[in-house]
Scaffold this motif. Structure first.
Motif, mmCIF file in Angstrom:
data_model
loop_
_atom_site.group_PDB
_atom_site.id
_atom_site.type_symbol
_atom_site.label_atom_id
_atom_site.label_comp_id
_atom_site.label_asym_id
_atom_site.label_seq_id
_atom_site.Cartn_x
_atom_site.Cartn_y
_atom_site.Cartn_z
ATOM 1 N N SER A 91 0.812 -1.398 -0.009
ATOM 2 C CA SER A 91 -0.132 -0.086 -0.051
ATOM 3 C C SER A 91 0.594 1.377 0.124
ATOM 4 O O SER A 91 0.495 2.017 -0.634
ATOM 5 N N LYS A 92 1.870 0.840 0.357
ATOM 6 C CA LYS A 92 2.938 2.451 0.717
ATOM 7 C C LYS A 92 3.425 2.648 -0.785
ATOM 8 O O LYS A 92 3.985 3.619 -1.420
ATOM 9 N N SER A 95 1.312 5.650 -1.504
ATOM 10 C CA SER A 95 0.860 6.720 -0.694
ATOM 11 C C SER A 95 1.040 8.469 -1.577
ATOM 12 O O SER A 95 0.595 9.415 -0.535
ATOM 13 N N HIS A 96 2.305 8.473 -2.048
ATOM 14 C CA HIS A 96 2.811 9.651 -3.187
ATOM 15 C C HIS A 96 0.934 9.879 -3.929
ATOM 16 O O HIS A 96 1.230 11.279 -4.397
ATOM 17 N N ALA A 98 -2.300 10.278 -2.736
ATOM 18 C CA ALA A 98 -3.678 9.622 -1.458
ATOM 19 C C ALA A 98 -4.087 10.978 -1.392
ATOM 20 O O ALA A 98 -5.486 10.586 -1.567
ATOM 21 N N ARG A 120 -5.454 2.971 -2.588
ATOM 22 C CA ARG A 120 -4.564 1.815 -2.536
ATOM 23 C C ARG A 120 -4.670 1.177 -3.759
ATOM 24 O O ARG A 120 -5.500 0.003 -3.004
#
Length: 361
Positions: A91-92, A95-96, A98, A120
């Protein structure tokens, strides 16, 4: 709502790309059908990510877990519940974005509809949702096999590179012999080279899948709004990245005259057949017993490994950078999805057909 498909043979899917699991509830499967879990799993393997150099490198085994509706290897007639647990979410990687809207994704439209979105991997709008369809479609295939009906799809075009042979000239059993799922080995190699070159350019490309349904009995389809080809079209257009659907002669038919296009009837033994099949096995929205064939067009995957201009939720100009693991071309993995949706449609109409004649009630 829009998470269910079918009337009698009906599926409801649930889950998100980066949630704990995806799943499907299948209602209407007749009792007594042999549920071959190894076959269902083999269909899942055809769709799963990470299977070759020209697909996303996300690693998911996509193992099915049947929770209900099956006892001692047979369907019980009650709802069949299946889950596919996610194992390789990162999922990270998202994050950019979101609060950014990725070009040509469902980010903006989902946000406008719900006022909230799962960024995600696209959440519910992700193509990962189709894993649940393939599981249910495999059971539909098992039902159709009982009636001698086969559903086979293959990649017939990548970008502008087309497979020139008609499906009748091909051995469709060779479809699984290569990673692009094209039954013509020479064309397949060229397709693989094209997809790989696009991948190295950090870009994506679209394609076309052709599907052939054989041995469908005449009489499947419901007038007026539930014509068989209309339901097949809906099924295909519900698949992520699909931009077009045509059956039979499709758009090429407009260049023909009626005297060329009409499918003449003849009697062969105890069957009425047609000498040609421009109709694609469907006339008046009802199957006529000939091969049903259609083409499905897929756009280039929207996530590219390049910077793109966009806006965020506040409407401010931003740059969206491509990250994560994505397919450079979706069609190789979409072949089993097209087959699954086609099988679900035919299974549904097969059951519906049993209510058309008094003698069959």
């Amino acid at each position: 709502m829009g998470n269910s498909f079918g009337k009698l043979f009906k599926i409801t899917t649930f889950g998100e790309s980066h949630g704990p699991a995806l799943g499907v509830i299948l209602e209407g499967c007749p009792a007594g059908l042999s549920i071959d879990e190894s076959f269902i799993q083999s269909e899942m393997q055809r769709r799963k990510p990470g299977q070759s150099k020209i697909t996303t490198q996300r690693k998911e085994e996509d193992e099915i877990e049947i929770l209900s509706g099956v006892f001692e290897g047979k369907s019980t007639g009650t709802p069949i519940g299946i889950v596919i647990r996610n194992a390789d979410q990162k999922s990270k990687d998202y994050s950019h974005i979101a609060d950014k809207f990725r070009p040509s994704h469902a980010d903006f439209t989902y946000f406008e509809k719900y006022g909230i979105r799962d960024y995600r991997g696209g959440g519910r709008s992700s193509a990962r949702e189709t894993a649940a369809r393939v599981a249910a479609g495999a059971i539909a295939k098992l039902l159709l096999q009982e009636k001698g009906i086969s559903v086979q799809a293959f990649v017939s075009q990548v970008g502008s590179l087309k497979l020139e042979k008609a499906y009748q000239e091909l051995d469709l059993n060779k479809t699984e012999d290569n990673i692009v799922r094209c039954p013509d080995p020479e064309t397949a190699e060229r397709m693989i080279e094209l997809i790989d070159s696009v991948r190295k350019d950090r870009d994506t490309i679209g394609g076309v899948i052709t599907c052939v349904i054989k041995n469908t009995p005449p009489g499947l389809g419901e007038p007026v709004f539930d014509r068989l080809h209309a339901e097949l079209g809906k099924a295909m257009l519900s698949i992520n990245a699909v931009k077009g659907f045509e059956y039979g002669s499709g758009f090429d038919g407009v260049s023909m005259r009626g005297s060329q296009h009409n499918d003449a009837f003849v009697k062969e033994g105890d069957q009425i057949r047609t000498t040609s099949n421009h109709s694609g096995g469907i006339q008046g929205g009802i199957s006529n017993g000939e091969d049903i064939y259609f083409r499905v067009a897929f756009k280039p995957v929207a996530t590219i490994m390049q910077d793109q201009d966009s806006v965020n939720e506040a409407g401010e100009a931003v740059t969206v950078s491509g990250k994560g693991r994505h397919d450079p071309c979706v069609v190789p993995r979409a072949v089993p999805i097209v087959e699954a949706m086609a099988a679900l449609v035919i299974a549904d109409y097969l059951l519906l057909s049993k209510s058309n004649k008094l003698a069959e009630i």
